[in-house]
Design a protein around this motif. Structure first.
Motif: not given
Length: 555
Positions: A53-61, A144-152, A383-387, A392-397
């Motif tokens: 219930i903390y302050k959050s942008p709720f990307v992952d609820q 959640f899929g994709g690389s664990t590294w995000e470029k700055v 659906y709302d959940d990021i996972s 879903y996209q993984l299944a389609l691919s």
């Protein structure tokens, strides 16, 4: 075993966004929780675990925290939280919050400062590394899929995130980070909080070389959990955490622990373990597909029984597990562990009995006590959940049709557990007088609290009897400290076990099959019916007859 205050307690998980909306904005809130404390008390709940219930942008609820010491306005105010704490304590109930300290939100002040200077003081709060030949530092795939590294952008640096890119991992090798986290935890405990459920905690120990692994998928990546499994030393970090925080307050802690080495169980939940308890995810792991949800298979009863029995036997000489059949990250247990013909009130009672009377701390997830079920969505847009969207996209691919991908989500999505609690047959299931943030399961007309409160044979009233039996003066010692002894293991579709105390025992026998069964009672088993989900229990000549989906508790 040294007896602890929490050993005989029953816990209940609240996913606040979906519990009860008191102000009509479509999102559950603290005021809604306060208004239902008496409902939980009457059910038989002692410990209430509230998801973030903390302050959050709720990307992952809310599991992406922007400020650890503020309540997000969508849930209410800190004054309301203090009121919730006081009202719970008045009822001899305990409040446990989620502790998410492997990572935070990219909106957290620490990370915003780190982005301005990855080589500076706050850069060292996270894991910034330079790329290699224009590529990320290693080939890890995030949960959640994709690389664990995000470029700055505009730099040669990448930052590590084992979950979403908006959830940068905190650097547990930095003493300053630990000082900040420990201070925050103690601030909550000083407020009177009774403990924490500790999220994704095994991930805090990293291989600082961030070595790549052989690819385990067509994307050329390897699951980041391979790195987690390859490093030692997380125990020292967890002991340091406990010593500086929980131990000072005799706080209740339950760990979300995956990828633990089996020989470490004692270190985690033994007499002086890192945590009070940790969740038994052995049944949930049966739902995994080799590549994703799209190639997972229905859980087989024999596997469900085998892994549950193994977890019970491995833990009982060591400590207490936290037993679950569902939570905010899993689909509904009734739809996961039962054949379709038993996905009904009889089956809900069967599954609840088997789980609640195991050795350990029973955890009930909101709505489980009325037999809430998975919710079929018309399209991925519902659906709302990021996972779920990633799966879903993984299944389609992988070549699945839209219908097949949606079917996989129906069986496995985390949103199955996140649909609003069904309080009544009124509009929006009585959850809100506004527009719910997530679709309400259309079956709320048939499955809801109000209807079940008034019906003696409902799932809700059965759960009340079940928890009352577990905590009754006559049987509390047996169901809290009694040994777990599996019996009738060769009987097809029968899950049976004894809880053996020093001077008496109880027997739980459940028929997960679709045909009537007659089974022999183990020698010395009592023939008094303590509880059954069906009215008629046939006992004769040391044999027990069970209808399909019937469970009986004998003493």
């Amino acid at each position: 075993m040294e007896r602890k205050w929490w050993h005989d307690k029953v816990a209940y998980q609240i996913y606040p966004k979906s519990f009860l909306d008191a102000n009509g904005d479509g999102i559950g809130d603290l005021r809604g929780i306060i208004s239902r404390l008496d409902y939980l008390k009457e059910l038989g709940v002692d410990i209430v675990w509230i998801s973030p219930i903390y302050k959050s942008p709720f990307v992952d609820q809310g599991y992406d925290i922007a400020d650890y010491q503020q309540i997000d306005p969508i849930f209410g105010t800190m004054a309301e939280f203090d009121e919730l704490l006081a009202e719970a304590h008045k009822r001899d109930m305990y409040i446990v919050m989620d502790l998410v300290i492997n990572h935070c939100s990219d909106q957290h002040e620490w990370f915003q400062k780190a982005l301005q200077d990855p080589e500076g003081e706050y850069g060292d709060y996270f894991y910034f590394r330079k790329g290699k030949d224009g590529q990320p530092p290693s080939n890890y795939r995030s949960y959640f899929g994709g690389s664990t590294w995000e470029k700055v952008e505009g730099t040669e640096y990448y930052y590590l995130h084992m979950f979403a890119k908006e959830q940068p991992d905190l650097n547990w090798e930095n003493p300053r980070v630990l000082e900040e986290l420990y201070s925050m935890i103690n601030w909550w405990l000083d407020k009177g909080l009774d403990g924490f459920r500790i999220d994704a905690i095994i991930n805090i120990k990293k291989d600082l070389e961030f070595r790549s692994f052989p690819a385990d998928g067509p994307d050329g990546l390897a699951g980041c959990w391979r790195m987690v499994e390859s490093v030692d030393g997380v125990g020292e970090m967890l002991e340091d955490l406990k010593r500086h925080t929980f131990a000072k307050y005799d706080a209740f802690t339950v760990g979300e622990v995956f990828n633990m080495k089996p020989e470490e169980l004692k270190e985690f939940i033994g007499e002086d373990g890192h945590f009070s308890t940790m969740f038994d995810f052995s049944a949930h792991k049966l739902t995994y597909g080799e590549h994703g949800w799209y190639d997972s298979r229905p859980v087989q009863f024999e596997d469900f029984r085998a892994v549950t029995v193994r977890a019970q036997l491995e833990s009982q000489e060591i400590g207490f597990l936290a037993n679950i059949i569902e939570n905010h990250d899993e689909p509904r247990g009734v739809c996961t562990y039962l054949p379709e013909e038993l996905q009904n009130e009889t089956g809900a009672k069967l599954l609840g009995t088997v789980s609640v009377l195991l050795r350990g701390i029973p955890f009930i997830f909101q709505g489980q006590e009325i037999g809430m079920q998975n919710c079929r969505m018309a399209s991925i847009d519902e659906y709302d959940d990021i996972s779920t969207k990633n799966e879903y996209q993984l299944a389609l691919s992988a070549g699945c049709s839209v219908a097949e991908a949606l079917e996989a989500c129906y069986h496995r999505s985390r949103d199955n557990a996140r649909t609003p609690v069904q309080w009544s047959s009124e509009k929006n299931a009585g959850f809100t007088f506004g527009t719910p943030w997530l679709k309400v399961n259309p079956n709320y007309q048939e499955i809801n609290v109000a209807e079940q409160q008034g019906r003696e044979d409902s799932v809700l009233n059965y759960y009340k009897q079940l928890l009352a039996l577990r905590k009754s003066p006559e049987w509390a010692e047996v169901f809290t400290y009694g040994r777990f002894v599996p019996v009738l293991e060769d009987e097809e579709n029968i899950f049976a076990y004894e809880r053996r105390g020093e001077d008496k025992s109880a027997l739980v026998v459940a028929n997960f099959g679709l045909s009537e069964r007659e089974v022999p009672l183990p020698s010395g088993a009592g023939e008094n019916v303590l509880l059954s989900n069906l009215a008629d229990v046939k006992l004769s000549g040391g044999r027990l007859e069970l209808l399909p989906g019937q469970v009986a508790v004998l003493g």
